[in-house]
Design a protein around this motif. Sequence first.
Motif, mmCIF file in Angstrom:
data_model
loop_
_atom_site.group_PDB
_atom_site.id
_atom_site.type_symbol
_atom_site.label_atom_id
_atom_site.label_comp_id
_atom_site.label_asym_id
_atom_site.label_seq_id
_atom_site.Cartn_x
_atom_site.Cartn_y
_atom_site.Cartn_z
ATOM 1 N N GLN A 1 0.806 -1.233 0.000
ATOM 2 C CA GLN A 1 0.000 0.000 0.000
ATOM 3 C C GLN A 1 0.834 1.274 0.000
ATOM 4 O OE1 GLN A 1 0.269 -2.033 2.659
ATOM 5 N NE2 GLN A 1 0.873 -0.750 4.390
ATOM 6 N N GLU A 2 1.991 1.260 0.678
ATOM 7 C CA GLU A 2 2.745 2.515 0.814
ATOM 8 C C GLU A 2 3.515 2.896 -0.449
ATOM 9 O OE1 GLU A 2 4.580 0.579 4.257
ATOM 10 O OE2 GLU A 2 4.521 2.548 5.185
ATOM 11 N N SER A 3 3.739 1.915 -1.334
ATOM 12 C CA SER A 3 4.623 2.244 -2.469
ATOM 13 C C SER A 3 3.999 2.062 -3.853
ATOM 14 C CB SER A 3 5.913 1.423 -2.384
ATOM 15 O OG SER A 3 5.639 0.052 -2.561
ATOM 16 N N ILE A 4 2.881 1.346 -3.981
ATOM 17 C CA ILE A 4 2.383 1.041 -5.332
ATOM 18 C C ILE A 4 2.054 2.315 -6.117
ATOM 19 C CG2 ILE A 4 -0.053 0.699 -4.644
ATOM 20 C CD1 ILE A 4 -0.082 -1.628 -6.757
ATOM 21 N N VAL A 5 1.642 3.373 -5.412
ATOM 22 C CA VAL A 5 1.251 4.598 -6.132
ATOM 23 C C VAL A 5 2.454 5.503 -6.462
ATOM 24 C CG1 VAL A 5 -1.077 4.642 -5.143
ATOM 25 C CG2 VAL A 5 0.756 5.898 -3.996
ATOM 26 N N VAL A 6 3.624 5.154 -5.972
ATOM 27 C CA VAL A 6 4.779 6.053 -6.136
ATOM 28 C C VAL A 6 5.202 6.212 -7.606
ATOM 29 C CG1 VAL A 6 7.205 6.401 -5.510
ATOM 30 C CG2 VAL A 6 5.526 5.774 -3.760
ATOM 31 N N PRO A 7 5.420 5.122 -8.357
ATOM 32 C CA PRO A 7 5.761 5.315 -9.777
ATOM 33 C C PRO A 7 4.623 5.978 -10.550
ATOM 34 C CG PRO A 7 5.459 2.968 -9.286
ATOM 35 C CD PRO A 7 5.445 3.690 -7.982
ATOM 36 N N GLU A 8 3.397 5.768 -10.118
ATOM 37 C CA GLU A 8 2.247 6.398 -10.793
ATOM 38 C C GLU A 8 2.325 7.918 -10.653
ATOM 39 O OE1 GLU A 8 0.065 4.406 -12.457
ATOM 40 O OE2 GLU A 8 1.105 2.617 -11.730
ATOM 41 N N ASN A 9 2.729 8.400 -9.471
ATOM 42 C CA ASN A 9 2.878 9.847 -9.271
ATOM 43 C C ASN A 9 3.923 10.416 -10.216
ATOM 44 O OD1 ASN A 9 1.497 11.392 -6.766
ATOM 45 N ND2 ASN A 9 1.606 9.207 -6.299
ATOM 46 N N VAL A 10 5.020 9.666 -10.410
ATOM 47 C CA VAL A 10 6.088 10.147 -11.299
ATOM 48 C C VAL A 10 5.561 10.240 -12.731
ATOM 49 C CG1 VAL A 10 8.368 9.613 -12.251
ATOM 50 C CG2 VAL A 10 7.915 9.228 -9.807
ATOM 51 N N ASP A 11 4.855 9.196 -13.187
ATOM 52 C CA ASP A 11 4.302 9.230 -14.552
ATOM 53 C C ASP A 11 3.253 10.331 -14.690
ATOM 54 O OD1 ASP A 11 5.848 7.080 -15.416
ATOM 55 O OD2 ASP A 11 4.395 5.621 -14.676
ATOM 56 N N CYS A 12 2.507 10.553 -13.641
ATOM 57 C CA CYS A 12 1.460 11.582 -13.674
ATOM 58 C C CYS A 12 2.090 12.967 -13.855
ATOM 59 C CB CYS A 12 0.641 11.502 -12.382
ATOM 60 S SG CYS A 12 -0.842 12.513 -12.418
ATOM 61 N N ILE A 13 3.236 13.194 -13.221
ATOM 62 C CA ILE A 13 3.948 14.474 -13.406
ATOM 63 C C ILE A 13 4.299 14.629 -14.889
ATOM 64 C CG2 ILE A 13 6.131 15.695 -12.943
ATOM 65 C CD1 ILE A 13 6.090 14.330 -10.127
ATOM 66 N N ARG A 14 4.858 13.554 -15.482
ATOM 67 C CA ARG A 14 5.258 13.640 -16.910
ATOM 68 C C ARG A 14 4.058 13.925 -17.803
ATOM 69 N NH1 ARG A 14 8.754 9.175 -16.126
ATOM 70 N NH2 ARG A 14 10.821 9.996 -15.674
ATOM 71 N N ALA A 15 2.937 13.286 -17.490
ATOM 72 C CA ALA A 15 1.750 13.491 -18.335
ATOM 73 C C ALA A 15 1.237 14.925 -18.184
ATOM 74 C CB ALA A 15 0.657 12.493 -17.955
ATOM 75 N N MET A 16 1.095 15.393 -16.947
ATOM 76 C CA MET A 16 0.509 16.721 -16.724
ATOM 77 C C MET A 16 1.388 17.834 -17.279
ATOM 78 S SD MET A 16 -1.050 16.112 -12.930
ATOM 79 C CE MET A 16 -1.668 17.774 -12.676
ATOM 80 N N MET B 1 5.696 16.100 -20.651
ATOM 81 C CA MET B 1 7.129 15.853 -20.828
ATOM 82 C C MET B 1 7.374 14.613 -21.680
ATOM 83 S SD MET B 1 8.017 16.490 -16.862
ATOM 84 C CE MET B 1 9.736 16.067 -16.890
ATOM 85 N N GLU B 2 6.331 13.788 -21.837
ATOM 86 C CA GLU B 2 6.445 12.543 -22.617
ATOM 87 C C GLU B 2 5.033 12.150 -23.049
ATOM 88 O OE1 GLU B 2 9.104 10.133 -23.597
ATOM 89 O OE2 GLU B 2 7.215 9.876 -24.697
ATOM 90 N N ASP B 3 4.832 11.947 -24.343
ATOM 91 C CA ASP B 3 3.488 11.617 -24.841
ATOM 92 C C ASP B 3 3.161 10.132 -24.732
ATOM 93 O OD1 ASP B 3 3.135 14.212 -25.482
ATOM 94 O OD2 ASP B 3 3.585 13.985 -27.629
ATOM 95 N N ASP B 4 4.214 9.311 -24.734
ATOM 96 C CA ASP B 4 4.008 7.868 -24.789
ATOM 97 C C ASP B 4 4.061 7.271 -23.383
ATOM 98 O OD1 ASP B 4 4.388 5.107 -24.990
ATOM 99 O OD2 ASP B 4 5.519 5.264 -26.858
ATOM 100 N N LYS B 5 2.929 6.718 -22.929
ATOM 101 C CA LYS B 5 2.877 6.199 -21.554
ATOM 102 C C LYS B 5 3.922 5.119 -21.304
ATOM 103 C CE LYS B 5 -0.853 2.925 -22.514
ATOM 104 N NZ LYS B 5 -2.290 2.819 -22.551
#
Length: 343
Positions: free
Chosen positions: A306-321, A324-328
């Motif tokens: 629970q404490e870490s599964i969302v961590v890489p998602e936050n990083v990708d979310c920064i790139r999307a918002m 910085m990168e169009d390709d998921k």
Amino acid sequence: MSAKVLINGYGSIGKRVADAVSLQKDMEVIGVTKTKPDFDAKLAVELGYKLYCAIPDKERVKLFEDAGIPIEGTILDIIEEADIVVDGAPKKVGKENLEKIYKPNKVKAILQGGEKAKDVEDNFNALWSYERCLGKSYIRVVSCNTTGLCRILYALKDFGIKKARVVLVRRAADPNDDKTGPINAIKPNPVTVPSHHGPDVVSVIPELKDKILTSAVIVPTTLMHQHTLMVEVDSEVNREKILEKIEETPRIILLKEKDGFSSTAKIIEYARDLGRKRYDLPELCVWEESVNAIEKEIFLMQAVHQESIVVPENVDCIRAMLEMEDDKFKSIEKTNKALGLLK
Ligand code: NAP
């Protein structure tokens, strides 16, 4: 371009996202915030983060100074420099921060799973909604349970999901939590069926509306959540095909009971032995032996740290918002590589 990221709320999620952002080549942490001058605040400074007070109140800044913890000022002294804020504040406080701080200061912000889907523009999971969130300003990275469900449903999507039924066994508290229980009970939570987890998945995957139904209990453990899924699909399916799809999906690992992964305790021991900081395991873990297909119905069991599964998602979310990168998949790969994920 190096994106300037401010972490507002350096708690269980915030401190992990701060470390994960620091490891990326294309972004940097310009500051982290706390309200209390405790050991976490002291350690943040020792790790090299610039510390700010989350509450814009000079009296509170003085508490840090009195405790001998170097502090740069309040959040309002740094917010203008941020390209984006990752909010890691307690449940419901994120929404207050959105209205009182982020919107008035016209800064993009990511809220976490404790906030409501309706309070943001969209809801993020790297596999499902990366493209939808490109360039948007206020996004929620969904909760740990929802992230785990979104990942596995992505692996199963090509079979044509007709109906998903999920029973969630939730950890009672995080390891650092000395207030929450139960310590000797199984607590239906919520006691009503369906639980809110199904609609939360739908906030990311609208096509599953009226197709997913969940129920949840809380048990006395701090390590991980466990989910049992029963998913009816349109097409003929067999165990091998399901395993193949899971193998193909990023951030999901297959673990075998016969290799010793007999429980969440053993999975966490594995994370410890891998030398993972804070024994984090952002990868979703599926028990290989649990994967089965009977006619057009898929069965499997999985575990979520629970404490870490969302961590890489936050990083990708920064790139999307920040576009910085169009390709998921490219973003997922960059994040995974920097974090040393298994897959
Ligand atoms: P947490 O460990 O309690 O940390 C909260 C942090 O926010 C603390 O550093 C706290 O600082 C700070 N804070 C308090 N008031 C604030 C304010 N007004 N503005 C900004 N920061 C403030 O909470 P968490 O477990 O990380 O949860 C954060 C969010 O992530 C919640 O929405 C939660 O639902 C979600 N989430 C949690 C988990 C999990 O397993 N923990 C998993 C997925 C999602 P002080 O200690 O100095 O007061």
